[in-house]
Scaffold this active site. Structure first.
Site, PDB file in Angstrom:
ATOM      1  N   THR A  51      18.587  -5.586  35.599  1.00 41.16           N
ATOM      2  CA  THR A  51      18.036  -6.276  34.452  1.00 41.16           C
ATOM      3  C   THR A  51      19.418  -6.774  33.916  1.00 41.16           C
ATOM      4  O   THR A  51      19.165  -8.097  33.311  1.00 41.16           O
ATOM      5  CB  THR A  51      18.099  -4.949  33.246  1.00 41.16           C
ATOM      6  N   ASN A 110      12.897   0.570  28.810  1.00 40.66           N
ATOM      7  CA  ASN A 110      12.623   1.885  29.656  1.00 40.66           C
ATOM      8  C   ASN A 110      13.160   1.493  31.179  1.00 40.66           C
ATOM      9  O   ASN A 110      12.157   1.359  31.656  1.00 40.66           O
ATOM     10  CB  ASN A 110      11.224   2.565  29.241  1.00 40.66           C
ATOM     11  N   GLU A 111      14.173   1.935  31.553  1.00 36.39           N
ATOM     12  CA  GLU A 111      14.574   1.716  32.793  1.00 36.39           C
ATOM     13  C   GLU A 111      14.098   2.691  33.698  1.00 36.39           C
ATOM     14  O   GLU A 111      13.746   3.922  33.268  1.00 36.39           O
ATOM     15  CB  GLU A 111      15.930   1.414  32.775  1.00 36.39           C
ATOM     16  N   PRO A 112      14.086   2.596  35.126  1.00 35.47           N
ATOM     17  CA  PRO A 112      13.824   3.820  36.244  1.00 35.47           C
ATOM     18  C   PRO A 112      14.276   4.961  35.730  1.00 35.47           C
ATOM     19  O   PRO A 112      15.619   4.986  35.288  1.00 35.47           O
ATOM     20  CB  PRO A 112      14.195   2.996  37.316  1.00 35.47           C
TER      21      PRO A 112
END
Ligand code: F6R
Length: 643
Positions: free
Chosen positions: A193, A174-176
Site C-alpha cells: 500500500t 483494513n490491511e490483510p
C-alpha cells in the site's frame, strides 16, 4: 454465501442465463466498457438515493472513499449538482480513512482530497462532513475511533458505502489480517500500500506508516455497498476477492457475506474473472476469432504442448468440445491457428517492399512509409519499441518521433543540480538564469510541486537525453518533436484533465506529417496514468481526422508501456530482434540517464527499465517458441487499432 439477489439495485444485476456464467463468483458484479460509464451509473444510484431520502424528509448517510477509483463518480455528482440541481443539503458523509499522522491542509491528506474532488463544489453543510482526524493525539486515538463509529450509528447508519480496493485486498485501510468484526481503529499500512502511494508522496520514505480506518465491521453494517475497480492492476485482486474463499488475508472477501454489495468494474479490472478470462470453462461460447486464439494459446500452456501437437482429447478435456464440434477435428483447427500466429511474425514492420503482402501484418506499398511514433514520456519509444524503431529507420522509412509529455517530474533534484552546475561553469560567470535555477534547487522545500524554473531544467534534461537516443538510432533531429502536452504540466503527480488544446497539438502533428503508420502506447493498466491520457488524446485526434483522405492509408499500431505486454493471442505484429539488436536497444535506453538507477517513479518493480524490457521481449519470444512457432532471442509486440 452468494449475494447475487439484490432487491435494491439500480445497477440491474441479473441477465437471463447469468447464473451458469457466474457460478464461480461469490459477489455480484457489473462490468462496464469504461470507468467513465461505470462511474456515471454509480453516481446516478447515489443521486437517486439522496433524492429519495429528500422526498421522505430524511438524511442520507454516505460512506465515502478517496484514491483514484471514485474520482469520476465525484465528478459526475458535481455535474449533477451544477447542471441538474442535485442538492446535498440532507447528506451526511463519513470518510473511510485518513493517514496518521497527517495535517488537514497537507495536499496528500484525505481531507484535502475530499475538498478538492467533491466538497468545495457542492452544497453540503460542512458540519455534516466527517473524516478521521489525522492529528488526533496518540493517547486520544482509541476514544476518537470509538466516537467515529458512534457518530455513524447516531446518524442512522450508513445508507450507502462507496469503496475502492487496494492491491493487498484492503478496503478502507483494513490491511490483510483485519478481523471481520473490526471497528474504526488505527492500523499499520502494508508495504504494498505504501509503495502504491509512493509516487504521490515523492518517495516511499515520505508515506506515513499508519492510518486511521473504518473497520470491516463498520463498513459491513452499511445498507448498500458499491466497490469500484478500474484497470488491469486490479484484475488479479478482483478475481481473488470475487472467486476466492473468505479470508482475513484478503479483507475485501469479507464482502461476500454482505447481502447488498455490487462490484462495479471496467473490462480491464474484470479481465481475470473465470467467465471473462476462460469463458469456455464456464458455459458454451460464441467462438469469435479472438476467442479462438485466446483459448488455443491457453490450451497449449495448460497441456504444455505446441499448437500442432494438440489433439481432440486436449480440446474435449478443457471445455473446448464446442469448438471441436464446430470446426474440428483438432488437426484442422491446429493448422489454421498455427498459420495465423506464424503470420504475425515479420522482420519488416513497415511492410516488405515488392513482396506478396496478403498474409503479412503490414502492406508492401508504399515501400517507403512515413511513420509517426508517439511516446508518452521521453523514453517509452526506445523502451517499448526500440528494436522496431531501429528496423524502420534501417529499412528506409521516414521516421518521426513525438514525445507527448515533458516527463519533467521524473528527474531528481540532484540530477538537475548536477546539470545546472556544469552549465554554470562553462557559461559566463554571471548567467543569472542558471544561478537562479541552482538557488531554487538548493533552497527547495519538500513540496510535491516544483517551481516552473526547476521544471524547465528537468524537462530540458529529458529532451537532450531523448535526442541522444534518437540520434543513436538514426532519426534526424528535425523529425523529433517535444509536444509538452499541457495536461501534464502541473509540476505534480496529479495531472489536469485532457483539454481541447492537448488534442489540437496531436491533431496538428498528424496533419503535418500525414503518416502511413502511427505507433502509440496502448497502455491500459492505469485509468488515470499518463499513458492512458496520452492514448486518449491520440484516439480523439484520430476520431476527428478519420475522414481525411490520407487517414484511409494510415494504420495505427499499439505497443505496451514498460509494465505490461500483449499476450500472444492479442499480437497482430511480432517483430523479432537479434542479439545485436537487443544490445543496441539497451544502449539507446541508456541515453535516458536520469531514468537509470534511482528512478523517481519506480512502482513496485525495482528492476531498471532495460532489465524489465529485455525480460519482457525474451518472454514473448519464449512464448512463441513454446507454441511451436519459431525460436528467437526477443520479440517486440504490437496490436492494431482499427478506427
Ligand atoms: C481510500 C481507501 C483505499 C482505496 C484503495 C484503492 O479512501 O480507503 O481503500 O480505495 O487503496 O485506491 P485507488 O482507488 O487509488 O486504487
Amino acid at each position: 454465501m452468494r449475494n447475487l439477489n439484490n432487491p435494491n439495485l439500480s445497477i440491474s444485476h441479473k441477465e437471463p442465463g447469468q447464473f451458469e456464467e457466474t457460478r464461480f463468483e461469490k459477489i455480484h458484479n457489473k462490468i462496464f466498457k469504461s470507468s467513465e460509464i461505470g462511474s456515471k451509473i454509480v453516481a446516478k444510484e447515489i443521486a437517486d438515493l439522496i433524492k429519495q431520502k429528500q422526498k421522505e424528509n430524511k438524511k442520507c448517510v454516505l460512506g465515502l472513499a478517496t484514491g483514484s477509483s471514485p474520482i469520476k463518480v465525484y465528478e459526475e455528482l458535481i455535474r449533477l449538482h451544477q447542471e441538474e440541481g442535485l442538492s446535498f443539503h440532507n447528506v451526511i458523509t463519513f470518510n473511510l480513512d485518513e493517514y496518521y499522522p497527517m495535517e488537514k491542509d497537507n495536499v496528500e491528506s484525505y481531507h484535502y482530497f475530499m475538498q478538492e474532488n467533491l466538497f468545495k463544489y457542492i452544497d453540503i453543510d460542512p458540519k455534516n462532513i466527517h473524516i478521521p482526524d489525522g492529528m488526533v493525539l496518540k493517547e486520544d486515538l482509541d476514544e476518537f475511533c470509538m466516537n467515529y463509529d458512534r457518530a455513524i450509528l447516531n446518524a442512522g447508519g450508513l445508507d450507502f458505502q462507496l469503496l475502492g480496493i487496494g492491491r493487498t485486498g484492503h478496503i478502507g485501510f483494513n490491511e490483510p489480517g483485519s478481523h471481520a468484526n473490526s471497528g474504526t481503529r488505527s492500523i499499520t499500512l502494508d508495504h504494498i500500500t505504501r509503495e502504491d502511494a509512493a509516487s504521490s508522496f515523492l518517495g516511499i520514505n515520505n508515506v506515513p506508516r499508519r492510518a486511521i480506518t473504518m473497520g470491516i465491521g463498520t463498513i459491513k453494517k452499511a445498507k448498500r455497498i458499491v466497490l469500484l475497480a478500474w484497470g488491469e492492476n486490479k484484475a488479479s485482486i478482483i478475481k481473488e476477492t470475487i472467486e476466492g474463499e473468505i479470508s482475513s488475508q484478503v479483507p475485501a472477501t469479507y464482502l461476500q457475506s454482505h447481502n447488498n454489495t455490487t462490484f462495479v468494474l471496467d473490462n480491464e479490472a474484470s479481465s481475470e474473472l473465470t467467465r471473462i478470462n476462460t469463458p469456455w470453462l464456464v458455459s458454451s461460447c460464441l467462438w469469435t476469432e479472438e476467442l479462438k486464439s485466446k483459448a488455443i494459446v491457453w490450451l497449449c500452456e495448460k497441456v504444455n504442448k505446441p499448437v500442432l501437437k494438440l489433439n481432440d482429447k486436449h480440446y474435449n478435456d478443457h471445455g473446448m468440445s464446442g469448438l471441436l464440434a464446430e470446426e474440428g477435428p483438432a488437426y484442422d483447427i491446429n493448422i489454421k491457428m498455427f498459420n495465423k500466429l506464424q503470420r504475425t511474425i515479420t522482420g519488416w514492420p513497415g511492410g516488405k517492399p515488392n513482396a506478396d503482402d496478403l498474409n503479412r501484418p503490414e502492406r508492401a506499398f508504399p515501400a517507403s512509409k512515413k511513420v509517426l511514433i508517439f511516446s508518452p514520456h521521453p523514453d517509452d519509444d526506445v523502451i517499448s519499441m526500440g528494436g522496431t524503431l531501429d528496423r524502420l529507420v534501417e529499412q528506409g522509412h521516414e521516421v518521426h518521433v513525438a514525445y507527448q509529455t515533458s516527463g519533467n517530474i521524473a528527474v531528481s533534484d540532484e540530477e538537475a543540480l548536477r546539470y545546472a552546475e556544469v552549465a554554470l561553469e562553462i557559461s559566463s560567470e554571471n548567467d543569472e538564469n542558471i544561478k537562479n535555477v541552482i538557488s531554487a534547487l538548493k533552497t527547495k522545500k519538500i513540496s510535491p510541486v516544483d517551481e516552473l524554473i526547476i521544471r524547465t531544467i528537468k524537462g530540458r534534461i529529458r529532451r537532450k537525453e531523448s535526442l541522444g537516443a534518437t540520434r543513436f538510432l538514426g532519426v534526424p533531429d528535425e523529425n523529433v518533436y517535444f509536444l509538452d502536452m499541457p495536461f501534464y504540466e502541473t509540476g505534480s503527480v496529479k495531472k489536469k484533465n485532457l483539454s481541447p488544446e492537448d488534442i489540437e497539438i496531436i491533431t496538428k502533428l498528424i496533419l503535418a506529417i500525414e503518416p502511413h503508420q502511427i505507433y502509440a502506447a496502448g497502455d491500459l493498466a492505469d485509468p488515470h496514468g499518463t499513458h492512458k491520457v496520452c492514448l486518449d488524446a491520440i484516439f480523439d485526434s484520430i476520431e476527428n481526422l478519420k475522414e481525411a483522405p490520407f487517414m484511409k492509408d494510415c494504420w495505427v499500431w499499439l505497443y505496451r508501456g514498460a509494465w505490461h505486454e500483449w499476450e500472444p493471442y492479442e499480437i497482430e505484429m511480432a517483430v523479432p530482434m537479434s542479439e545485436d539488436q537487443v544490445l543496441k536497444k539497451r544502449k539507446a535506453i541508456f541515453y535516458h540517464q536520469s531514468q537509470k538507477d534511482n528512478v523517481m517513479f519506480q512502482g513496485e518493480d525495482s528492476r531498471e527499465f532495460w532489465v524489465r524490457v529485455e525480460e519482457r521481449t525474451k518472454n514473448t519470444a519464449d512464448k512463441y517458441n513454446a507454441l511451436g512457432l519459431a525460436e528467437y532471442t526477443a520479440i517486440e509486440a504490437f496490436k492494431r487499432y482499427y478506427f
